[in-house]
Design an enzyme around this catalytic site. Structure first.
Site, PDB file in Angstrom:
ATOM      1  N   ASP A  66      -3.172  -9.120  -2.279  1.00 48.46           N
ATOM      2  CA  ASP A  66      -3.640 -10.298  -2.567  1.00 48.46           C
ATOM      3  C   ASP A  66      -3.242 -11.047  -1.308  1.00 48.46           C
ATOM      4  OD1 ASP A  66      -4.632 -10.058  -4.990  1.00 48.46           O
ATOM      5  OD2 ASP A  66      -2.759 -10.587  -6.130  1.00 48.46           O
ATOM      6  N   TYR A 130       5.013   0.428  -3.251  1.00 51.02           N
ATOM      7  CA  TYR A 130       5.428  -0.957  -2.694  1.00 51.02           C
ATOM      8  C   TYR A 130       6.605  -1.048  -2.806  1.00 51.02           C
ATOM      9  CZ  TYR A 130       0.104  -2.017  -3.596  1.00 51.02           C
ATOM     10  OH  TYR A 130      -0.939  -2.239  -3.286  1.00 51.02           O
TER      11      TYR A 130
END
Length: 303
Positions: A66, A130
């Site tokens: 994002d 992540y």
């Protein structure tokens, strides 16, 4: 060579590892059309124009991130078709050309490898990791060192109950329906995912913190590994684990949230800020982590 004596052009596929500071980008994916927003992919494809491919080069990104999210190492595959009679570029030439012509200083190509023509950067990935960075002991984001802004989530607290966060993270491990941690707009056909690792640990001391700030300012790292994640799953899990660390939730309540499959719940509906999130690595079967790989063409299915 065909009956007319013509030499066919050869299309070569490459796997590209690249990193970026996500601040200022509308995410990694290219933004097409006349919008003012722009993605990391736009700059990569602009640089790839200098390879003079017969067909325009398009990057197929392995992991979409994002706006504001960073990547220590993301990947993509691309095809380069040179003119008849010209051999394929070596991976080193492709990497050098991309870095030379990248017009944004917050993007860097790390390494390039030649892969088979049917290789797919997204579908072939076997693991994605992540990490999320937290900071405690900071009254507000404006009190962070300027070099750490947009790189972590500054919590308005001096302490976190890290053991409770670690206990809560264990409830997320394994194969589950992660609907409660999925934001609207996810293209995933199924909300079932297998979370292989979820850890909470002290982060390294920032070199940008002044000595007089060292006693109160601390950094923490959350890491999550899965083959794939749902849309904003990591940021939603982080928000819930932070709520545990602050004493707002208990570890067992995290399991209740998971089993509820309710994405609109009070704590999971508000994802952690994008700027603390980093895509750390994307791994493939037959390939090793970027810093550990020793490649041989045969391992990639090439002659």
């Amino acid at each position: 060579m065909g009956p007319s004596g013509a030499v066919r052009s050869v299309r070569a596929r490459y796997l590209v590892y690249f990193q970026y500071l996500g601040t200022g980008f509308n995410g990694v994916a290219a933004v097409r059309g006349s919008q003012r927003a722009i993605g990391v992919q736009n700059y990569l494809e602009e640089a790839a124009e200098r390879l003079n491919s017969v067909e325009p080069v398009r990057f197929t990104i392995s992991s979409r991130t994002d706006a504001g999210v960073h990547a220590l190492s993301n990947t993509a595959h691309l095809d380069v078709q040179r003119r008849p009679g010209q051999p394929p570029f070596s991976p080193e030439v492709v990497a050098q050309a991309l870095n030379t012509h990248l017009r944004h200083p917050a993007i860097r190509v790390l390494q390039v490898f030649r892969v088979p023509s049917d290789f797919h950067a997204r579908h072939a990935a076997t693991s994605r990791t992540y990490l999320y960075r937290l900071a405690t002991g900071c009254p507000g984001p404006d009190q962070l060192p300027v070099f750490e802004r947009n790189l972590c989530w500054a919590l308005r607290t001096d302490r976190l109950d890290v053991p409770a966060m670690q206990e809560a993270a264990m409830h997320l491990l394994g194969t589950h329906d992660f609907s409660a941690f999925q934001s609207a707009g996810s293209p995933a056909a199924s909300p079932v995912r297998t979370l292989r690792r979820a850890s909470v640990s002290p982060g390294p001391t920032s070199p940008f913190v002044l000595p007089q700030e060292n006693r109160k300012l601390h950094f923490w790292t959350l890491e999550f590994e899965s083959q794939s994640f749902l849309y904003r799953q990591v940021r939603r899990m982080t928000a819930v684990l932070v709520a545990v660390g602050l004493g707002v939730l208990t570890p067992t309540q995290v399991r209740v949230i998971l089993e509820s499959q309710d994405p609109l719940g009070k704590y999971q509906a508000h994802p952690a800020p994008a700027h603390g999130l980093f895509l750390k690595s994307v791994l493939y079967g037959g390939l090793r982590d970027l810093g550990k790989r020793q490649h041989h063409p045969s391992r990639l299915g090439l002659p």
